[in-house]
Design a protein around this motif. Sequence first.
Motif, PDB file in Angstrom:
ATOM      1  N   ILE A  79      -0.928  -6.987  -2.141  1.00  0.00           N
ATOM      2  CA  ILE A  79       0.400  -7.574  -2.330  1.00  0.00           C
ATOM      3  C   ILE A  79       0.708  -7.807  -3.800  1.00  0.00           C
ATOM      4  O   ILE A  79       1.867  -7.802  -4.208  1.00  0.00           O
ATOM      5  N   PHE A  80      -0.331  -8.020  -4.612  1.00  0.00           N
ATOM      6  CA  PHE A  80      -0.102  -8.203  -6.040  1.00  0.00           C
ATOM      7  C   PHE A  80       0.118  -6.859  -6.739  1.00  0.00           C
ATOM      8  O   PHE A  80       0.956  -6.742  -7.629  1.00  0.00           O
ATOM      9  N   ASP A  81      -0.639  -5.851  -6.320  1.00  0.00           N
ATOM     10  CA  ASP A  81      -0.506  -4.533  -6.948  1.00  0.00           C
ATOM     11  C   ASP A  81       0.729  -3.775  -6.450  1.00  0.00           C
ATOM     12  O   ASP A  81       1.306  -2.978  -7.181  1.00  0.00           O
ATOM     13  N   SER A  82       1.084  -4.020  -5.192  1.00  0.00           N
ATOM     14  CA  SER A  82       2.245  -3.335  -4.591  1.00  0.00           C
ATOM     15  C   SER A  82       3.137  -4.404  -3.961  1.00  0.00           C
ATOM     16  O   SER A  82       3.116  -4.613  -2.744  1.00  0.00           O
ATOM     17  N   PRO A  83       3.938  -5.092  -4.758  1.00  0.00           N
ATOM     18  CA  PRO A  83       4.625  -6.299  -4.272  1.00  0.00           C
ATOM     19  C   PRO A  83       5.824  -6.060  -3.363  1.00  0.00           C
ATOM     20  O   PRO A  83       6.215  -6.956  -2.616  1.00  0.00           O
ATOM     21  N   SER A  84       6.438  -4.872  -3.398  1.00  0.00           N
ATOM     22  CA  SER A  84       7.658  -4.633  -2.623  1.00  0.00           C
ATOM     23  C   SER A  84       7.413  -3.630  -1.496  1.00  0.00           C
ATOM     24  O   SER A  84       6.357  -2.994  -1.432  1.00  0.00           O
ATOM     25  N   VAL A  85       8.400  -3.483  -0.636  1.00  0.00           N
ATOM     26  CA  VAL A  85       8.282  -2.540   0.486  1.00  0.00           C
ATOM     27  C   VAL A  85       8.110  -1.114  -0.024  1.00  0.00           C
ATOM     28  O   VAL A  85       7.279  -0.352   0.466  1.00  0.00           O
TER      29      VAL A  85
END
Length: 322
Positions: free
Chosen positions: A303-309
């Motif tokens: 979630i930190f590395d890929s925060p968006s959908v």
Amino acid sequence: MAPTKFDLRGMATFPPESKHRKALWMLGGMELARYLWWKGALASQGQAAARAAREGLRLARQAQLREQQVQLLLQCVQCSLTAASYGKARVSRNMMEETTRLAKDAVKLTSESGLPAGGWKRTQYGVALYWHANALALSSREEALAVISKIDTVCDATGDLELQAYATLLSAQIQLDTDKATAASLLLPVIQTFKKLRDETGQKFAEEVYHKATYIPVAAPRPALADVTGAEEQLQVAPAAPKLSPDMIRSQILDLARDTVLSEDAISLDQPLMDLGMDSLTSVSFRNELQSRFKVELPVSLIFDSPSVNALTQTVMEIVVS
């Protein structure tokens, strides 16, 4: 990086019974202990390191050097804990009590005469508390967690992010067996702190503990079963699974994100989910559900590395096709 050995040759310039000569002997013992302790992870030098640290502690006490006593007390504690963690010493009741006593002595020395708002003394007080908590974790998890709460107070005053991260990591380790969800929620911010501090060792260790807290085995696909009709067996060929497209992955991630943050409003594909209310705890269940749906292993810092959908869609797609 390995500690360097301490050079004692300059000691000869001091009188035999001088405080300075004793201090140099003591420092030599401390550096030798550090060197042997570091080697002890790979070689059987744990006992030699412990003896060197204890001899240095004896000389520091004779010379009444408080700062060095603290360092050597903690070195003795580290030697004992390292020996226990690498299986080089049986963790007996006496060993636990002795290790805890030494750590408690270090805490006492750093807490005497009051504490300033910051500086060396308070920093060393926090470090002493950290090793005291490590020692207590061998026998009493509740007492160890109580000491860790004191470390948080110290770190709030000093701004010591590194010590706070290691203390939180220790708290997660202690709770790993009894409350994996809490342990996982503690670790995500810790991993980010280690990244920010460029502490690769701490980051790797935290990620390993996080993986233990959140690991869900990905089920292997079952082979097609033979359909037996009477005495005749026919092998039923399972239809090929539909190929996942970016649009299919994005749609599932979007649905899951909406359920996780309990939002009825439209979610922007490039908006960080943390901004919508996803926290460390819910991000754990979110990642686990993604792993289950797509039958892949996802990174602990997803979630930190890929925060968006959109970012999540790209990450999942890359892993699926790899």
